[in-house]
Scaffold this motif. Structure first.
Motif, short mmCIF file in Angstrom:
data_model
loop_
_atom_site.label_atom_id
_atom_site.label_comp_id
_atom_site.label_asym_id
_atom_site.label_seq_id
_atom_site.Cartn_x
_atom_site.Cartn_y
_atom_site.Cartn_z
N TRP A 89 44.23 76.06 -0.80
CA TRP A 89 42.63 75.23 -0.58
C TRP A 89 42.57 74.73 0.84
CZ3 TRP A 89 40.76 71.25 -4.67
CH2 TRP A 89 39.45 70.94 -4.07
N VAL A 90 41.91 75.30 1.53
CA VAL A 90 41.79 74.71 2.86
C VAL A 90 40.22 74.07 2.95
CG1 VAL A 90 41.56 75.02 5.52
CG2 VAL A 90 43.40 76.18 4.15
N LEU A 91 40.01 72.90 3.52
CA LEU A 91 38.70 72.59 3.59
C LEU A 91 38.43 72.14 5.18
CD1 LEU A 91 36.26 70.69 2.45
CD2 LEU A 91 37.87 68.54 2.86
N ILE A 92 37.33 72.78 5.53
CA ILE A 92 36.80 72.63 6.76
C ILE A 92 35.60 71.69 6.85
CG2 ILE A 92 36.26 73.83 8.94
CD1 ILE A 92 37.87 76.09 6.90
N ASP A 93 35.86 70.51 7.57
CA ASP A 93 34.45 69.77 7.70
C ASP A 93 33.85 69.93 9.05
OD1 ASP A 93 32.58 67.86 7.70
OD2 ASP A 93 33.95 66.20 7.11
N ALA A 94 32.92 70.61 9.11
CA ALA A 94 32.16 70.88 10.29
C ALA A 94 30.88 70.00 10.39
CB ALA A 94 31.85 72.47 10.36
N GLY A 95 30.77 68.95 9.83
CA GLY A 95 29.62 67.96 9.80
C GLY A 95 28.71 68.45 8.88
N ASP A 96 27.59 69.40 9.09
CA ASP A 96 26.43 69.56 8.25
C ASP A 96 26.97 70.57 7.37
OD1 ASP A 96 24.49 67.51 9.14
OD2 ASP A 96 24.18 68.79 11.02
N VAL A 97 28.01 71.10 7.62
CA VAL A 97 28.45 72.47 6.85
C VAL A 97 29.77 72.18 6.40
CG1 VAL A 97 28.75 74.96 6.44
CG2 VAL A 97 26.94 74.01 7.70
N ILE A 98 30.18 72.18 5.07
CA ILE A 98 31.49 71.74 4.67
C ILE A 98 31.84 73.36 3.85
CG2 ILE A 98 33.17 70.79 2.84
CD1 ILE A 98 31.29 68.36 3.39
N VAL A 99 33.05 73.66 4.41
CA VAL A 99 33.63 75.07 3.93
C VAL A 99 34.84 74.82 2.99
CG1 VAL A 99 34.51 77.41 4.42
CG2 VAL A 99 32.72 76.05 5.82
#
Length: 125
Positions: A89-99
């Motif tokens: 499970w990988v979380l990518i926090d790109a600010g206005d978009v969380i993946v």
């Protein structure tokens, strides 16, 4: 050597353009079961949450790394990434978009789509 198409710059104040960039990359990298949950006006953490699956830990990690590179190139800021070493499970926090990128088994266990359902699917079992 194949020519790469440069990523057009995404304005930091345009969450929809960042969301479109994320969705396009997930499509290009053949992520599976991509779901986008709009959070604007419902949560202050982000405007969009995107959940997708990869077929293996290797694909999950590769998608996460490419997504981080693409967002950095477009935004000029490296997104925060959690879970890359195991890539279940990988979380990518790109600010206005969380993946959230999952292996399918892990995704079905946590079932984030149901947790983040706002009214529409909240009553379904």
């Amino acid at each position: 050597m194949a020519a790469t198409v440069p990523t057009p710059p995404v304005k930091s104040d345009d969450p929809d353009a960042l969301h479109a960039l994320v969705m396009q990359l997930l499509d290009d990298e053949q992520a599976q079961d991509v779901v986008s949950i709009p959070l604007a006006g419902k949560s202050s953490i982000a405007d969009h949450m995107v959940i997708a699956s990869g077929r293996s830990t290797r694909q999950v990690a590769a998608i996460a790394q490419k997504l981080a590179e693409k967002v950095k190139g477009a935004e000029g800021v490296t997104p925060r990434i959690e879970g890359l070493p195991t890539a279940d499970w990988v979380l990518i926090d790109a600010g206005d978009v969380i993946v959230h990128l999952f292996r399918p088994e892990v995704r079905s266990f946590y079932n984030l789509e149901r947790m983040w359902a706002f009214g529409d699917d909240a009553g379904e079992a």
